[in-house]
Design a protein around this motif. Structure first.
Motif, PDB file in Angstrom:
ATOM      1  N   SER A 124       0.761  -1.414  -0.063  1.00  0.00           N
ATOM      2  CA  SER A 124       0.202  -0.081  -0.055  1.00  0.00           C
ATOM      3  C   SER A 124       0.911   1.299   0.205  1.00  0.00           C
ATOM      4  CB  SER A 124      -0.797  -0.085   1.222  1.00  0.00           C
ATOM      5  OG  SER A 124      -1.870   1.006   1.042  1.00  0.00           O
ATOM      6  N   ALA A 125       1.898   1.211   0.829  1.00  0.00           N
ATOM      7  CA  ALA A 125       2.797   2.440   0.844  1.00  0.00           C
ATOM      8  C   ALA A 125       3.514   2.502  -0.548  1.00  0.00           C
ATOM      9  CB  ALA A 125       3.871   2.170   1.936  1.00  0.00           C
ATOM     10  N   LEU A 126       3.957   1.591  -1.191  1.00  0.00           N
ATOM     11  CA  LEU A 126       4.505   1.670  -2.550  1.00  0.00           C
ATOM     12  C   LEU A 126       3.624   2.464  -3.672  1.00  0.00           C
ATOM     13  CD1 LEU A 126       6.118  -1.833  -3.097  1.00  0.00           C
ATOM     14  CD2 LEU A 126       7.200   0.450  -2.471  1.00  0.00           C
ATOM     15  N   GLY A 127       2.290   2.170  -3.534  1.00  0.00           N
ATOM     16  CA  GLY A 127       1.520   2.987  -4.492  1.00  0.00           C
ATOM     17  C   GLY A 127       1.531   2.461  -5.602  1.00  0.00           C
ATOM     18  N   THR A 128       1.897   1.337  -5.880  1.00  0.00           N
ATOM     19  CA  THR A 128       1.992   0.734  -7.510  1.00  0.00           C
ATOM     20  C   THR A 128       0.985  -0.344  -7.637  1.00  0.00           C
ATOM     21  OG1 THR A 128       3.650  -0.951  -6.676  1.00  0.00           O
ATOM     22  CG2 THR A 128       4.512   1.253  -7.602  1.00  0.00           C
ATOM     23  N   GLY A 129      -0.039  -0.247  -6.731  1.00  0.00           N
ATOM     24  CA  GLY A 129      -1.134  -1.447  -6.847  1.00  0.00           C
ATOM     25  C   GLY A 129      -0.673  -2.652  -6.594  1.00  0.00           C
ATOM     26  N   ALA A 130      -1.647  -3.653  -7.033  1.00  0.00           N
ATOM     27  CA  ALA A 130      -1.223  -5.204  -6.677  1.00  0.00           C
ATOM     28  C   ALA A 130       0.222  -5.628  -7.445  1.00  0.00           C
ATOM     29  CB  ALA A 130      -2.634  -6.074  -6.924  1.00  0.00           C
ATOM     30  N   ARG A 131       0.487  -5.181  -8.354  1.00  0.00           N
ATOM     31  CA  ARG A 131       1.808  -5.602  -8.833  1.00  0.00           C
ATOM     32  C   ARG A 131       3.067  -5.623  -7.844  1.00  0.00           C
ATOM     33  NH1 ARG A 131      -0.138  -1.984 -12.519  1.00  0.00           N
ATOM     34  NH2 ARG A 131       1.432  -0.498 -11.747  1.00  0.00           N
ATOM     35  N   GLY A 132       2.932  -4.813  -6.817  1.00  0.00           N
ATOM     36  CA  GLY A 132       4.023  -4.598  -5.723  1.00  0.00           C
ATOM     37  C   GLY A 132       3.952  -6.082  -4.974  1.00  0.00           C
ATOM     38  N   LEU A 133       2.949  -6.802  -4.808  1.00  0.00           N
ATOM     39  CA  LEU A 133       2.949  -7.771  -3.859  1.00  0.00           C
ATOM     40  C   LEU A 133       3.905  -8.921  -4.307  1.00  0.00           C
ATOM     41  CD1 LEU A 133      -0.910  -8.038  -3.525  1.00  0.00           C
ATOM     42  CD2 LEU A 133       0.813  -7.243  -1.612  1.00  0.00           C
ATOM     43  N   ARG A 134       3.815  -9.529  -5.502  1.00  0.00           N
ATOM     44  CA  ARG A 134       4.856 -10.531  -5.906  1.00  0.00           C
ATOM     45  C   ARG A 134       6.404 -10.130  -5.588  1.00  0.00           C
ATOM     46  NH1 ARG A 134       5.141 -15.009  -8.150  1.00  0.00           N
ATOM     47  NH2 ARG A 134       2.735 -15.129  -8.480  1.00  0.00           N
TER      48      ARG A 134
END
Length: 184
Positions: A124-134
């Motif tokens: 959430s803090a990254l702000g890049t959407g769900a792509r950041g999860l992986r």
């Protein structure tokens, strides 16, 4: 040849800092009965909703591309609870994919609840959407993925909150065989 006249194209993305471009164009002084947004998140939401084609061009999109997109719609940012659901609920979720790959190495992969929450908060803090999860999960398990094949027998790999927040390594617990029976 393929006739695209009856095909609906939908483009989506996360556009960090687009709100700054819009805010420089939109007046910061509100006039009327609507209160001025107080938090940074509220301001970003207001500005994103006011984004135009020109704002996207200034952001860096090619004008010829933007000219082919007739409608711009704003979607609310993903909250921490939604990130957690994305990590866990789909049939082929990110977590289940890693759990399956670890089974091939005779390892059980366990994510503590606090670790899942920390991953969601970080995304959430990254702000890049769900792509950041992986990317976050891969970074947590990177070193461990190379280590576990060299450990013989059954093992458990536990991802804790500290693995996310402090970048500590996941805990590897090896099951030992004693007299034909198994003991931890």
């Amino acid at each position: 040849m393929f006739d695209t006249s009856n095909v609906l194209f939908i483009c989506g993305g996360a556009f960090p800092n687009l709100g700054e471009i819009v805010s420089s164009r939109v007046s910061k002084n509100n006039i009327g009965f609507f209160p001025k947004p107080q938090t940074e998140s509220e301001r970003e939401t207001v500005y994103y909703k006011d984004a135009t084609m020109d704002d996207f061009v200034e952001f860096g999109m090619i004008p010829e591309f933007m000219g082919r997109i007739p409608v711009i719609a704003y979607l609310e940012p993903i909250d921490v609870e939604a990130f957690k659901r994305i990590l866990l609920e789909p049939e082929n979720s990110i977590i289940s994919q890693f759990e399956m790959s670890y089974l091939y190495e005779d390892a059980t992969l366990v994510f503590e609840d606090d670790a899942i929450t920390a991953i969601a908060e970080k995304a959430s803090a990254l702000g890049t959407g769900a792509r950041g999860l992986r990317t976050i999960v891969e970074n947590i398990l990177y070193n461990t993925s190379f280590e576990i094949p060299s450990i013989k027998g059954q093992k458990t790999v536990t991802v804790t909150k500290e693995c996310v927040t402090e970048e500590s390594l996941p805990i590897i617990t090896q099951m030992k065989t004693i007299c034909g029976g198994k003991r931890g």
